[in-house]
Design a protein around this motif. Structure first.
Motif, short mmCIF file in Angstrom:
data_model
loop_
_atom_site.label_atom_id
_atom_site.label_comp_id
_atom_site.label_asym_id
_atom_site.label_seq_id
_atom_site.Cartn_x
_atom_site.Cartn_y
_atom_site.Cartn_z
N SER A 228 0.79 -1.23 0.00
CA SER A 228 0.00 0.00 0.00
C SER A 228 0.82 1.28 0.00
O SER A 228 0.29 2.35 -0.31
CB SER A 228 -0.93 0.01 1.22
OG SER A 228 -0.21 -0.29 2.40
N LYS A 229 2.10 1.21 0.33
CA LYS A 229 2.87 2.44 0.55
C LYS A 229 2.96 3.32 -0.70
O LYS A 229 3.13 4.54 -0.58
CB LYS A 229 4.26 2.10 1.07
CG LYS A 229 5.17 1.41 0.07
CD LYS A 229 6.55 1.17 0.67
CE LYS A 229 7.52 0.57 -0.35
NZ LYS A 229 8.86 0.38 0.24
N ASN A 230 2.83 2.73 -1.88
CA ASN A 230 2.93 3.52 -3.11
C ASN A 230 1.59 4.02 -3.62
O ASN A 230 1.52 4.63 -4.69
CB ASN A 230 3.61 2.68 -4.20
CG ASN A 230 5.05 2.34 -3.84
OD1 ASN A 230 5.78 3.17 -3.30
ND2 ASN A 230 5.46 1.12 -4.14
N LEU A 231 0.53 3.79 -2.85
CA LEU A 231 -0.81 4.20 -3.28
C LEU A 231 -1.30 5.46 -2.58
O LEU A 231 -2.41 5.91 -2.83
CB LEU A 231 -1.81 3.06 -3.01
CG LEU A 231 -1.57 1.75 -3.76
CD1 LEU A 231 -2.57 0.69 -3.31
CD2 LEU A 231 -1.66 1.96 -5.27
N ILE A 232 -0.48 6.02 -1.69
CA ILE A 232 -0.93 7.15 -0.88
C ILE A 232 -0.04 8.36 -1.08
O ILE A 232 1.14 8.25 -1.40
CB ILE A 232 -0.97 6.78 0.62
CG1 ILE A 232 0.42 6.39 1.13
CG2 ILE A 232 -1.97 5.66 0.86
CD1 ILE A 232 0.48 6.13 2.62
N ALA A 233 -0.64 9.54 -0.89
CA ALA A 233 0.08 10.81 -1.03
C ALA A 233 0.38 11.46 0.30
O ALA A 233 1.20 12.38 0.38
CB ALA A 233 -0.73 11.77 -1.90
N GLY A 234 -0.29 11.01 1.36
CA GLY A 234 -0.08 11.58 2.68
C GLY A 234 -0.72 10.72 3.73
O GLY A 234 -1.48 9.79 3.42
N ALA A 235 -0.39 11.01 4.99
CA ALA A 235 -0.91 10.20 6.09
C ALA A 235 -1.14 11.06 7.32
O ALA A 235 -0.38 11.99 7.60
CB ALA A 235 0.06 9.07 6.43
N ILE A 236 -2.22 10.73 8.04
CA ILE A 236 -2.56 11.40 9.30
C ILE A 236 -2.73 10.33 10.37
O ILE A 236 -3.51 9.38 10.19
CB ILE A 236 -3.85 12.22 9.18
CG1 ILE A 236 -3.69 13.35 8.15
CG2 ILE A 236 -4.24 12.81 10.54
CD1 ILE A 236 -4.97 14.12 7.87
N GLY A 237 -2.00 10.46 11.47
CA GLY A 237 -2.11 9.52 12.57
C GLY A 237 -2.51 10.21 13.85
O GLY A 237 -1.83 11.14 14.30
N GLU A 238 -3.61 9.77 14.44
CA GLU A 238 -4.11 10.34 15.68
C GLU A 238 -3.99 9.30 16.79
O GLU A 238 -4.83 8.44 16.95
CB GLU A 238 -5.58 10.75 15.53
CG GLU A 238 -5.86 11.74 14.41
CD GLU A 238 -7.34 11.85 14.10
OE1 GLU A 238 -7.70 11.67 12.92
OE2 GLU A 238 -8.14 12.09 15.04
N SER A 239 -2.89 9.38 17.54
CA SER A 239 -2.69 8.54 18.72
C SER A 239 -2.50 7.06 18.39
O SER A 239 -3.46 6.28 18.42
CB SER A 239 -3.85 8.69 19.72
OG SER A 239 -3.99 10.02 20.13
#
Length: 527
Positions: A228-239
């Motif tokens: 999956s790492k090449n399918l995303i443009a950004g990431a948000i992690g909440e806790s």
């Protein structure tokens, strides 16, 4: 799929000319009829399948591509929620059925054309991988869609259905792997979005994944996975991140042993017998105390190595990351237990739990007064629960990705409840929370305070919500949370000063002062 999509564009354009009145979207798998909110001008579709139902022989298999189903299908109601027990009291579901057949997603869009190329948010719910559903109102996508974003929430397999490993499963798998089915569901959903989101006005090259708690842990794992790492443009992690001690992945051999022991405990059942069990009976058996231990798996397929190893090697997704945690994730009693939070009791607890490092812990988390004990015990409990793993994730991403990391601390506590219940312990112990508790930022960040009727939200709460939601929206659109009328947020990069945005009624950028705490824990957890 791309060739088919090009042929489908004229039909999409024709369908979208009537979007406002008849929101019907033609997809490869079939046409889906949604709903339109005249007040917000947002169209939505609920309960679109993104994979085949994982039932029967497909139980404990990687999600299979959804089958073509000609005709028009109603997508105006949330589909089945995943199999789960009632574990978390704060979860409110709009889905009214529960089933092993749960691989569905929901879409909210302001788009009117496949050529809109709008940014996309794919949100994973929290719940410790044992609870949750994409229908929860706190994850509703309508408010964020009004910011010009296509929002997708998904449902994925939980508990024994999503994370069961067994030697027979590994043997039958073409990938020689077992477990991680819930995470593979997320991969399938991301791929579905990648292939279909243009039909909703989205841009498959602008997908940001996000989540809270187990959802945040999922985001960290999807960034690490080669699937999956090449399918995303950004990431948000909440806790939360999939890093010890917060639900770290375990070796496949260990996971297989857990699965074999479970099969023995319920009668030496074979894989065929386990698949023949009803979903309810299987859930009941796995939910008994000590019957089975949930853990993601280093399976050599979804995860080739631990997250720390992947991020240290710089093998994760090199994308901007917005990540943080709350100021009081869990109450001080999680460390002090039922004892009064006096300096004497606190010191005793520290010496019991850190027999070789008590003096160092007391310097990092001092407790010379009751107020200081409550503050430090809250911080220590929260760090060990989930803040440390999130810090480690942010730290590694800044060091090895070459991309900016925007770190936050959410510090706004919830207001009093509208109709507080009687607490028999009220007045016996000091106030439990000294900040924002675990999961309390979700409604703020997604712009969904009105959906939560439990709390008496104030004007200040709505101010905070407007701030954090705009930060999130800007980040989803550009990879940078900054924008007009917002305090400037500086990113963390390798070798630079570590800063974070303290999000509160008056939000402000601050320099990290607690690094010593996390470096101390780092010595224990990374080994």
């Amino acid at each position: 799929m791309k060739t088919f999509f090009c042929l489908l564009l004229p039909a999409l354009l024709l369908a979208n000319t009537a979007f406002a009145q008849y929101p019907t979207v033609p997809l490869w798998q079939g046409e889906y009829h949604g709903t339109y909110n005249k007040a917000t001008k947002i169209e939505s579709w609920k309960g679109i399948p993104y994979a085949q139902p994982p039932v029967g022989d497909l139980r404990w298999k990687a999600p299979q591509p959804v089958l073509k189903a000609p005709g028009i299908h109603e997508a105006t109601k949330f589909a089945h929620m995943p199999m789960q027990k009632r574990v978390f009291s704060d979860m409110i579901f709009r889905a009214d059925t529960i089933s092993e057949d749960c691989l569905y997603l929901n879409v909210w869009t302001p788009g009117k054309s496949p050529y809109d190329h709008l940014p996309v948010l794919v949100y994973f719910y929290g719940g410790g991988f044992v609870g949750g559903d994409g229908s929860e109102p706190r994850y509703d996508g309508e408010s964020m869609a009004q910011k010009g974003i296509v929002v997708v929430t998904i449902s994925y397999r939980l508990g024994i259905f999503g994370f069961f490993s067994h030697p027979e499963l590994t043997k039958e798998s073409p990938n020689h792997a077992s477990g991680n089915y819930g995470l593979l569901d997320q991969v399938a959903a991301i791929k579905w979005v990648h292939e279909n989101i243009r039909a909703f006005g989205g841009d498959e090259k602008k997908i940001t994944i996000a989540g809270e708690s187990a959802g945040s842990i999922s985001v960290s794992a999807q960034m690490a996975s080669p699937l999956s790492k090449n399918l995303i443009a950004g990431a948000i992690g909440e806790s939360g991140a999939m890093i010890k001690p917060t639900l770290p992945a375990i070796p496949l051999a260990n996971a297989e042993k857990n699965g074999s022991k479970f099969a023995e405990k319920i009668g030496n059942k074979s894989l065929a017998d386990l698949r023949a069990m009803s979903a309810t009976d299987l859930l009941d058996a796995a939910s008994k105390y000590g019957a089975w231990s949930l853990a993601p798996t280093i399976d050599g397929y979804f995860l080739p190595k631990s997250l720390v190893e992947i991020f240290e090697a710089g093998e994760q997704a090199h994308v901007p990351l917005l990540v943080g945690w709350n100021s009081a994730e869990i109450p001080y009693q999680s460390f002090t237990g039922g004892d009064m939070p006096t300096p004497e009791n606190y010191t005793k607890k520290v010496k019991q739990q850190f027999p070789g490092n008590a003096d160092e812990v007391l310097k990092l988390y001092p407790g010379t007064t009751q107020d200081e004990v409550i503050k430090s015990a809250t911080a220590l409990a929260s760090d060990r629960f989930i803040a440390y793993s999130t810090w480690k994730w942010a730290d590694l991403q800044a060091k090895t990705s070459g991309k900016p990391v925007y770190r936050y601390l959410f510090a706004t506590p919830r207001p009093p409840e509208v109709n507080p219940t009687n607490n028999p312990n009220e007045g016996k112990m000091p106030k439990q929370m000294v900040g924002a508790s675990h999961a309390s930022e979700i409604e703020f960040a997604m712009g969904n305070l009105p959906y939560n009727k439990v709390y008496a939200w104030t004007a200040d709460d709505y101010k905070v919500s407007a701030t954090i939601q705009q930060y999130f929206a800007n980040f989803i659109k550009t990879g940078n949370p900054n924008g007009k009328h917002l305090p400037k947020w500086e990113p963390n990069v390798n070798g630079g000063a570590v800063k974070f945005m303290n999000i509160d009624v008056t939000s402000q950028l601050q320099t990290e002062t607690d690094r010593g705490r996390y470096l101390f824990l780092d010595k224990s957890y990374v080994k």
